[in-house]
Design an enzyme around this catalytic site. Structure first.
Site, PDB file in Angstrom:
ATOM      1  N   LYS A  49      14.332 -34.987 -20.437  1.00  0.00           N
ATOM      2  CA  LYS A  49      15.126 -35.164 -21.836  1.00  0.00           C
ATOM      3  C   LYS A  49      15.875 -36.405 -21.669  1.00  0.00           C
ATOM      4  O   LYS A  49      16.033 -36.944 -21.029  1.00  0.00           O
ATOM      5  CB  LYS A  49      16.332 -33.877 -21.713  1.00  0.00           C
ATOM      6  CG  LYS A  49      15.724 -32.578 -21.679  1.00  0.00           C
ATOM      7  CD  LYS A  49      16.597 -31.102 -21.702  1.00  0.00           C
ATOM      8  CE  LYS A  49      15.915 -29.891 -21.845  1.00  0.00           C
ATOM      9  NZ  LYS A  49      14.782 -29.796 -21.205  1.00  0.00           N
ATOM     10  N   GLY A  50      15.793 -36.911 -23.070  1.00  0.00           N
ATOM     11  CA  GLY A  50      16.406 -38.379 -23.440  1.00  0.00           C
ATOM     12  C   GLY A  50      15.282 -39.429 -23.110  1.00  0.00           C
ATOM     13  O   GLY A  50      15.625 -40.693 -23.742  1.00  0.00           O
ATOM     14  N   CYS A  51      13.934 -39.065 -23.191  1.00  0.00           N
ATOM     15  CA  CYS A  51      13.059 -40.125 -23.274  1.00  0.00           C
ATOM     16  C   CYS A  51      12.633 -40.429 -24.682  1.00  0.00           C
ATOM     17  O   CYS A  51      12.375 -39.137 -25.215  1.00  0.00           O
ATOM     18  CB  CYS A  51      11.924 -39.551 -22.233  1.00  0.00           C
ATOM     19  SG  CYS A  51      12.135 -39.796 -20.419  1.00  0.00           S
ATOM     20  N   GLN A  52      12.093 -41.315 -24.984  1.00  0.00           N
ATOM     21  CA  GLN A  52      11.626 -41.594 -26.503  1.00  0.00           C
ATOM     22  C   GLN A  52      10.362 -40.692 -26.657  1.00  0.00           C
ATOM     23  O   GLN A  52      10.111 -40.228 -27.676  1.00  0.00           O
ATOM     24  CB  GLN A  52      11.492 -43.166 -26.557  1.00  0.00           C
ATOM     25  CG  GLN A  52      10.864 -43.326 -28.061  1.00  0.00           C
ATOM     26  CD  GLN A  52      10.816 -45.002 -28.231  1.00  0.00           C
ATOM     27  OE1 GLN A  52      11.222 -45.766 -27.284  1.00  0.00           O
ATOM     28  NE2 GLN A  52      10.721 -45.248 -29.779  1.00  0.00           N
ATOM     29  N   SER A  53       9.564 -40.975 -25.601  1.00  0.00           N
ATOM     30  CA  SER A  53       8.346 -40.290 -25.554  1.00  0.00           C
ATOM     31  C   SER A  53       8.281 -38.880 -24.827  1.00  0.00           C
ATOM     32  O   SER A  53       9.431 -38.768 -24.080  1.00  0.00           O
ATOM     33  CB  SER A  53       7.167 -41.078 -24.733  1.00  0.00           C
ATOM     34  OG  SER A  53       7.130 -42.384 -25.540  1.00  0.00           O
TER      35      SER A  53
END
Length: 138
Positions: A49-53
């Site tokens: 969670k929190g990754c752009q991809s």
């Protein structure tokens, strides 16, 4: 080979590429070499969670060592998680938990990433350590 040795090996390989674009191509190539992660494994509980991809991470314990499988829908992000898999895979939970993962700062890749992608590196490292912690506590 220790985690520190594997980190040094990665840094030495990247040093062959003086241009940051060439370094990215190399990292993308590492991502392409990751073992395939089956679509059935790409579930919400494995998303970082929190990754752009989208980045999926699975971890299992086998003979006292953590085995990671990872994938991403972005080639550069898949390459970045491949760096961590290469360094942390097949290590004991305690070795992973005590590992200094600041080697990623020495790669020079962060300076050329968008802030959200640079933050993803920290999230990946944190999640891999979290999975090791779960095995250590069990």
């Amino acid at each position: 080979m220790s985690i520190a040795d594997k980190q040094q090996e990665v840094l030495e390989e990247l040093s062959f590429f003086p241009d940051w674009q060439e370094r990215y191509e190399y990292v993308i190539g590492l991502g392409r070499k990751l073992p395939a992660m089956g679509e059935e494994m790409k579930t919400a509980d494995k998303l970082i969670k929190g990754c752009q991809s989208q980045v999926w991470l699975d971890a299992r314990i086998s003979d006292g060592k953590v085995r990671y499988v990872a994938d991403s829908d972005s080639v550069i992000t898949k390459g970045m998680i491949a760096l961590f898999v290469r360094v942390l895979d097949d290590e004991t939970p305690d070795a992973i938990l005590s590992a200094d993962l600041s080697f990623i700062d020495k790669t020079g890749l962060k300076e050329h990433l968008a802030p959200t992608r640079a933050n993803a590196l920290n999230l990946m490292a944190t999640q891999m350590k979290q999975r090791a912690l779960e095995f250590s506590a069990a």
